[in-house]
Scaffold this active site. Structure first.
Site, short mmCIF file in Angstrom:
data_model
loop_
_atom_site.label_atom_id
_atom_site.label_comp_id
_atom_site.label_asym_id
_atom_site.label_seq_id
_atom_site.Cartn_x
_atom_site.Cartn_y
_atom_site.Cartn_z
N GLY A 41 -22.56 17.24 55.12
CA GLY A 41 -22.00 15.96 55.57
C GLY A 41 -23.11 14.98 55.87
N ARG A 87 -36.58 10.20 51.98
CA ARG A 87 -35.59 10.51 53.03
C ARG A 87 -35.22 11.99 52.98
NH1 ARG A 87 -30.21 12.87 53.01
NH2 ARG A 87 -29.13 12.13 54.86
N ASP A 141 -30.28 16.52 57.03
CA ASP A 141 -30.18 17.76 57.83
C ASP A 141 -30.35 19.02 56.98
OD1 ASP A 141 -27.63 17.05 56.54
OD2 ASP A 141 -26.99 18.97 57.37
N THR A 152 -23.49 18.73 49.38
CA THR A 152 -24.55 19.71 49.45
C THR A 152 -23.91 21.04 49.11
OG1 THR A 152 -25.75 18.52 51.15
CG2 THR A 152 -26.01 20.88 51.17
N1 ASP Z 1 -26.13 16.74 54.52
C1 ASP Z 1 -26.58 16.17 53.29
C2 ASP Z 1 -27.61 15.12 53.56
O1 ASP Z 1 -27.44 14.36 54.48
C3 ASP Z 1 -25.49 15.59 52.48
C4 ASP Z 1 -24.23 16.41 52.37
O2 ASP Z 1 -24.13 17.50 52.91
O3 ASP Z 1 -23.29 15.94 51.74
O4 ASP Z 1 -28.56 15.02 52.83
#
Ligand code: ASP
Length: 296
Positions: free
Chosen positions: A212, A189, A192, A161
């Protein structure tokens, strides 16, 4: 290079490119993009823009590359479609704009800004967000970017992200993030990233952008908790350590965050191999940038 660990002079912008693993051959391009994002975000601040302008600009720059799992680099869901999420939050107004599961646009961050500035709502999803995008273009709020996605193989091995936090010279804070979530995710979907209090939070004390495993970050409302700990008197570093420890204890972890307070103190923490970060403040001639940053 600034003296790390001291109060950084305002204004400041901090940008991240996701807690994940990036193949070595892409590191150079990623670092150049991170640096560019910080420079252009700071440029917005120096030209009289707000922290919202700065974080929107920085994220727009990263969305425009195909290096991250966001914007041009967005990954497809289980049905082969692209759905993206973004949020932008104004810490002083405690107001935000978010779009979720919006279909195949390059710059959801600008649509999120439109939600914040031009609607009385905070979160718009799916087909509603698709329609709002058309409305945004019709109003010339932002221009459409030519949608030319590359067929480059996915660069981060998992997902990532992009996010940013900016503080202006008066201590006003904004934070933001943009993502396409996990490759092969279930259609619809949402993780966060676009959720206030989970992936992003900002108030008059501090601002944060997390990255994450969304399903884990949501469980501890990581963004809000990080800022809460700063409100309670912890330093940004202590607060970042505290939420990362909680994430590890209560979930399977794999996350990272950037956390900045209204004085320009910066903390970052991640438990993945990489989390590209760039930082630029008034007192720095050059941005600090690293794929695997080590910041005191
Ligand atoms: N947090 C993001 C998600 O779950 C993915 C990421 O930050 O890598 O969609």
């Amino acid at each position: 290079m600034p003296r790390y660990g001291v109060i950084m002079k305002l204004p400041i912008i901090v940008v991240h490119g996701g807690a994940t693993v990036f193949e070595k051959k892409y590191h150079e391009g990623i670092l150049a993009a991170m640096k560019d994002a910080a420079v252009r975000g700071m440029c917005a601040l120096e030209n009289g823009g707000s922290p919202l302008d700065a974080v929107e600009t920085a994220i727009w720059v990263l969305e425009e590359t195909d290096l991250f799992t966001a914007g041009r680099g967005a990954s497809k869901n289980r049905d082969g479609e692209i759905e993206v999420d973004a949020v932008i939050m104004d810490g002083n107004r405690l107001e935000s704009g978010a779009v979720m599961a919006v279909h195949d646009i390059i710059h959801p961050i600008s649509l999120a800004r439109y939600v914040l500035e031009r609607t009385s709502n905070f979160q718009i999803v799916g087909s509603g967000a698709d329609k709002l995008y058309e409305q945004m273009l019709a109003e010339n709020y932002r221009e459409e970017t030519i949608s030319m996605r590359t067929e480059r193989p996915q660069i981060s091995r998992e997902c990532d992200t992009v996010g940013a936090v900016a503080v202006d010279e008066t201590g006003r804070i904004a934070s933001a993030s943009s993502t396409s979530g996990w490759p092969g995710k279930l259609p619809g979907r949402v993780g966060d990233s676009p959720i206030v209090g989970a992936g992003v939070y900002a108030n008059d004390i501090a601002g944060v952008s997390c990255t994450g495993k969304g399903e884990q970050i949501l469980r501890i409302t990581m963004g809000r908790m990080a800022v809460f700990h700063v409100e309670q008197g912890l330093s940004v570093k202590q607060a970042a350590n505290t939420v990362m420890a909680e994430l590890r204890q209560k979930t399977s972890g794999e996350a990272g965050l950037i956390l900045v307070d209204n004085q320009g103190n910066v903390a970052m923490k991640f438990d993945t191999p990489h989390m590209p970060v760039s930082i630029l403040s008034q007192e720095m001639d050059e941005p600090y940038f690293a794929i695997r940053p080590s910041w005191p």
